[in-house]
Design a protein around this motif. Structure first.
Motif, PDB file in Angstrom:
ATOM      1  N   ALA A 179      31.336  -5.009   9.193  1.00 43.60           N
ATOM      2  CA  ALA A 179      31.895  -3.897  11.056  1.00 43.60           C
ATOM      3  C   ALA A 179      33.152  -3.657  11.193  1.00 43.60           C
ATOM      4  O   ALA A 179      34.065  -5.077  11.014  1.00 43.60           O
ATOM      5  N   MET A 180      33.610  -2.917  11.241  1.00 42.19           N
ATOM      6  CA  MET A 180      35.196  -2.679  11.576  1.00 42.19           C
ATOM      7  C   MET A 180      35.651  -3.196  10.632  1.00 42.19           C
ATOM      8  O   MET A 180      36.967  -3.457  10.594  1.00 42.19           O
ATOM      9  N   GLY A 181      35.608  -2.784   9.066  1.00 41.25           N
ATOM     10  CA  GLY A 181      35.697  -3.118   7.766  1.00 41.25           C
ATOM     11  C   GLY A 181      36.130  -4.982   7.165  1.00 41.25           C
ATOM     12  O   GLY A 181      36.298  -5.025   6.447  1.00 41.25           O
ATOM     13  N   GLN A 182      35.442  -5.393   8.213  1.00 43.56           N
ATOM     14  CA  GLN A 182      35.396  -7.113   7.951  1.00 43.56           C
ATOM     15  C   GLN A 182      33.360  -7.332   7.642  1.00 43.56           C
ATOM     16  O   GLN A 182      32.464  -6.419   7.845  1.00 43.56           O
ATOM     17  N   HIS A 183      33.813  -7.870   6.206  1.00 42.30           N
ATOM     18  CA  HIS A 183      32.521  -8.455   5.488  1.00 42.30           C
ATOM     19  C   HIS A 183      31.970  -9.127   6.561  1.00 42.30           C
ATOM     20  O   HIS A 183      32.047  -9.766   6.451  1.00 42.30           O
ATOM     21  N   THR A 184      30.140  -8.507   7.058  1.00 40.49           N
ATOM     22  CA  THR A 184      29.458  -9.623   7.963  1.00 40.49           C
ATOM     23  C   THR A 184      28.298 -10.197   7.151  1.00 40.49           C
ATOM     24  O   THR A 184      27.707 -10.843   8.009  1.00 40.49           O
ATOM     25  N   GLY A 185      27.572  -9.687   6.311  1.00 40.77           N
ATOM     26  CA  GLY A 185      27.010 -10.738   5.410  1.00 40.77           C
ATOM     27  C   GLY A 185      26.569  -8.804   4.683  1.00 40.77           C
ATOM     28  O   GLY A 185      26.801  -7.944   3.871  1.00 40.77           O
ATOM     29  N   TYR A 186      25.200  -9.509   4.312  1.00 46.89           N
ATOM     30  CA  TYR A 186      24.528  -8.231   3.176  1.00 46.89           C
ATOM     31  C   TYR A 186      22.692  -8.822   3.231  1.00 46.89           C
ATOM     32  O   TYR A 186      22.332  -9.247   4.187  1.00 46.89           O
ATOM     33  N   SER A 187      21.752  -8.363   2.413  1.00 50.57           N
ATOM     34  CA  SER A 187      20.773  -8.284   3.079  1.00 50.57           C
ATOM     35  C   SER A 187      20.112  -7.732   1.749  1.00 50.57           C
ATOM     36  O   SER A 187      20.629  -6.673   1.053  1.00 50.57           O
ATOM     37  N   VAL A 188      19.079  -8.437   1.119  1.00 45.11           N
ATOM     38  CA  VAL A 188      18.257  -8.291  -0.234  1.00 45.11           C
ATOM     39  C   VAL A 188      17.271  -7.288   0.038  1.00 45.11           C
ATOM     40  O   VAL A 188      16.065  -8.292   0.816  1.00 45.11           O
ATOM     41  N   ILE A 189      16.474  -6.832  -0.231  1.00 49.27           N
ATOM     42  CA  ILE A 189      15.026  -6.056  -0.340  1.00 49.27           C
ATOM     43  C   ILE A 189      14.249  -6.421  -1.391  1.00 49.27           C
ATOM     44  O   ILE A 189      14.184  -6.133  -2.447  1.00 49.27           O
ATOM     45  N   GLU A 190      13.877  -7.586  -1.198  1.00 47.75           N
ATOM     46  CA  GLU A 190      12.268  -7.562  -2.019  1.00 47.75           C
ATOM     47  C   GLU A 190      11.313  -7.084  -2.313  1.00 47.75           C
ATOM     48  O   GLU A 190      10.615  -6.881  -3.392  1.00 47.75           O
ATOM     49  N   LYS A 191      11.014  -6.237  -0.924  1.00 48.35           N
ATOM     50  CA  LYS A 191       9.253  -5.351  -1.045  1.00 48.35           C
ATOM     51  C   LYS A 191       9.747  -3.918  -0.692  1.00 48.35           C
ATOM     52  O   LYS A 191      10.244  -3.814   0.067  1.00 48.35           O
ATOM     53  N   VAL A 192       9.578  -2.986  -0.720  1.00 42.45           N
ATOM     54  CA  VAL A 192       8.934  -1.539  -0.480  1.00 42.45           C
ATOM     55  C   VAL A 192       7.948  -0.983  -0.440  1.00 42.45           C
ATOM     56  O   VAL A 192       7.372  -1.050  -1.158  1.00 42.45           O
ATOM     57  N   SER A 193       7.312  -0.789  -0.008  1.00 42.76           N
ATOM     58  CA  SER A 193       6.088   0.658   0.440  1.00 42.76           C
ATOM     59  C   SER A 193       6.118   1.734   1.326  1.00 42.76           C
ATOM     60  O   SER A 193       7.182   1.494   2.486  1.00 42.76           O
ATOM     61  N   TYR A 194       5.421   2.723   0.603  1.00 39.28           N
ATOM     62  CA  TYR A 194       5.894   3.906   1.524  1.00 39.28           C
ATOM     63  C   TYR A 194       4.066   4.398   1.592  1.00 39.28           C
ATOM     64  O   TYR A 194       3.526   5.518   1.073  1.00 39.28           O
ATOM     65  N   PRO A 195       3.605   3.635   2.703  1.00 42.88           N
ATOM     66  CA  PRO A 195       2.092   3.676   3.360  1.00 42.88           C
ATOM     67  C   PRO A 195       2.520   5.113   3.863  1.00 42.88           C
ATOM     68  O   PRO A 195       3.617   5.739   4.306  1.00 42.88           O
ATOM     69  N   ARG A 196       1.316   6.104   3.962  1.00 41.04           N
ATOM     70  CA  ARG A 196       1.270   6.852   5.034  1.00 41.04           C
ATOM     71  C   ARG A 196       1.609   6.997   5.835  1.00 41.04           C
ATOM     72  O   ARG A 196       2.418   7.947   6.358  1.00 41.04           O
ATOM     73  N   ASP A 197       0.425   6.322   6.760  1.00 43.72           N
ATOM     74  CA  ASP A 197       1.424   6.517   8.016  1.00 43.72           C
ATOM     75  C   ASP A 197       1.273   4.464   8.934  1.00 43.72           C
ATOM     76  O   ASP A 197       1.471   3.930   8.313  1.00 43.72           O
ATOM     77  N   LEU A 198       1.835   4.176   9.850  1.00 41.89           N
ATOM     78  CA  LEU A 198       1.995   3.345  10.475  1.00 41.89           C
ATOM     79  C   LEU A 198       1.651   3.070  12.103  1.00 41.89           C
ATOM     80  O   LEU A 198       1.642   3.929  12.313  1.00 41.89           O
ATOM     81  N   PRO A 199       0.625   1.985  12.426  1.00 46.49           N
ATOM     82  CA  PRO A 199       0.326   1.378  13.767  1.00 46.49           C
ATOM     83  C   PRO A 199       2.101   1.657  14.666  1.00 46.49           C
ATOM     84  O   PRO A 199       2.287   1.635  14.515  1.00 46.49           O
ATOM     85  N   ASP A 200       1.047   2.092  15.573  1.00 47.65           N
ATOM     86  CA  ASP A 200       1.677   2.266  16.919  1.00 47.65           C
ATOM     87  C   ASP A 200       2.822   0.937  17.309  1.00 47.65           C
ATOM     88  O   ASP A 200       3.384   1.407  17.710  1.00 47.65           O
ATOM     89  N   SER A 201       1.872   0.111  17.358  1.00 49.78           N
ATOM     90  CA  SER A 201       2.300  -1.650  17.200  1.00 49.78           C
ATOM     91  C   SER A 201       3.506  -1.428  16.460  1.00 49.78           C
ATOM     92  O   SER A 201       3.942  -2.428  16.930  1.00 49.78           O
ATOM     93  N   ALA A 202       3.577  -0.795  15.739  1.00 52.65           N
ATOM     94  CA  ALA A 202       5.018  -1.715  14.378  1.00 52.65           C
ATOM     95  C   ALA A 202       6.123  -1.313  15.306  1.00 52.65           C
ATOM     96  O   ALA A 202       7.595  -1.147  15.058  1.00 52.65           O
ATOM     97  N   PHE A 203       5.782   0.067  16.142  1.00 52.10           N
ATOM     98  CA  PHE A 203       7.365   0.525  17.313  1.00 52.10           C
ATOM     99  C   PHE A 203       6.847   0.031  18.651  1.00 52.10           C
ATOM    100  O   PHE A 203       7.187   0.732  19.346  1.00 52.10           O
ATOM    101  N   LYS A 204       6.566  -0.746  18.576  1.00 56.42           N
ATOM    102  CA  LYS A 204       6.621  -1.782  20.672  1.00 56.42           C
ATOM    103  C   LYS A 204       7.739  -2.409  20.512  1.00 56.42           C
ATOM    104  O   LYS A 204       7.928  -3.510  20.380  1.00 56.42           O
ATOM    105  N   PRO A 205       8.426  -2.187  22.380  1.00 53.67           N
ATOM    106  CA  PRO A 205       9.559  -2.522  22.226  1.00 53.67           C
ATOM    107  C   PRO A 205       9.014  -3.727  22.386  1.00 53.67           C
ATOM    108  O   PRO A 205       7.893  -3.954  22.796  1.00 53.67           O
TER     109      PRO A 205
END
Length: 205
Positions: A179-205
């Motif tokens: 962020a603004m040139g400063q290293h703020t952290g990192y993420s490690v993606i351990e699992k990726v899946s590509y379902p056909r669709d996702l339920p509306d509950s996955a995007f509930k505020p």
């Protein structure tokens, strides 16, 4: 007039990541924030415009959601700058396919000192991504999200490494965050899946 990226470069990106865009993506892993510590990460995306991210830290959870033009953080409507940050996350989770779907809007910025080739990807009036691609492999090495605020800008960058393939689609298993040139952290993606669709509950505020 600015030139579009070459067809050969875009073809290499498509060949690297897979030519068929996913309709949904789920990413699970961990995030290390230099400010908050380690957290459990879950990102969910449904094409074209639904996204959620949740990070569970020992000190509490962080949750963001976007559905169309609306965005929320911790269940409350996001302010314009935060909404822009979430829109960048939406664009990044399916970045190669989002770029290829809007290739006529891309701008070729030419080579960059680190050895990649830069492509500008406009997202909204005040928001764009500058994407750095390895021209030989077609892999995306870095993305810089630039949000314009009046006369100034805010920049949020992600560097990608440890590339892996799942179901014929390439993804980066490690992301370094800035962020603004400063290293703020990192993420490690351990699992990726590509379902056909996702339920509306996955995007509930």
């Amino acid at each position: 007039m600015a030139a579009e990226p070459s067809k050969d470069l875009l073809a290499r990106i498509a060949a690297a990541y897979g030519t068929t865009a996913p309709t949904a993506i789920v990413e699970e892993g961990t995030t290390t924030s230099f400010r908050r510590g380690d957290g459990k990460l879950l990102r969910q995306y449904q094409s074209p415009d639904r996204f959620s991210i949740r990070i569970d830290y020992s000190t509490g959870s962080e949750a963001r959601v976007m559905v169309g033009e609306k965005a929320w953080q911790q269940g409350a409507p996001a302010n314009p700058m935060l909404r822009g940050a979430i829109a960048l996350q939406v664009a990044r989770i399916a970045l190669p396919w989002n770029m290829l779907a809007k290739r006529s809007s891309l701008v070729d910025l030419g080579p960059v000192p680190a050895g990649g080739h830069a492509i500008e990807f406009p997202l909204e009036e005040q928001l764009k991504l500058v994407v750095e691609v390895d021209p030989a492999s077609g892999r995306i090495l870095r993305s810089r999200g630039i949000y314009r605020m009046g006369e100034g800008t805010m920049e949020f960058a992600t560097a990608y490494s440890d590339f892996r393939t799942v179901n014929g689609r390439l993804h980066a298993a490690r992301e370094e965050h800035y962020a603004m040139g400063q290293h703020t952290g990192y993420s490690v993606i351990e699992k990726v899946s590509y379902p056909r669709d996702l339920p509306d509950s996955a995007f509930k505020p």
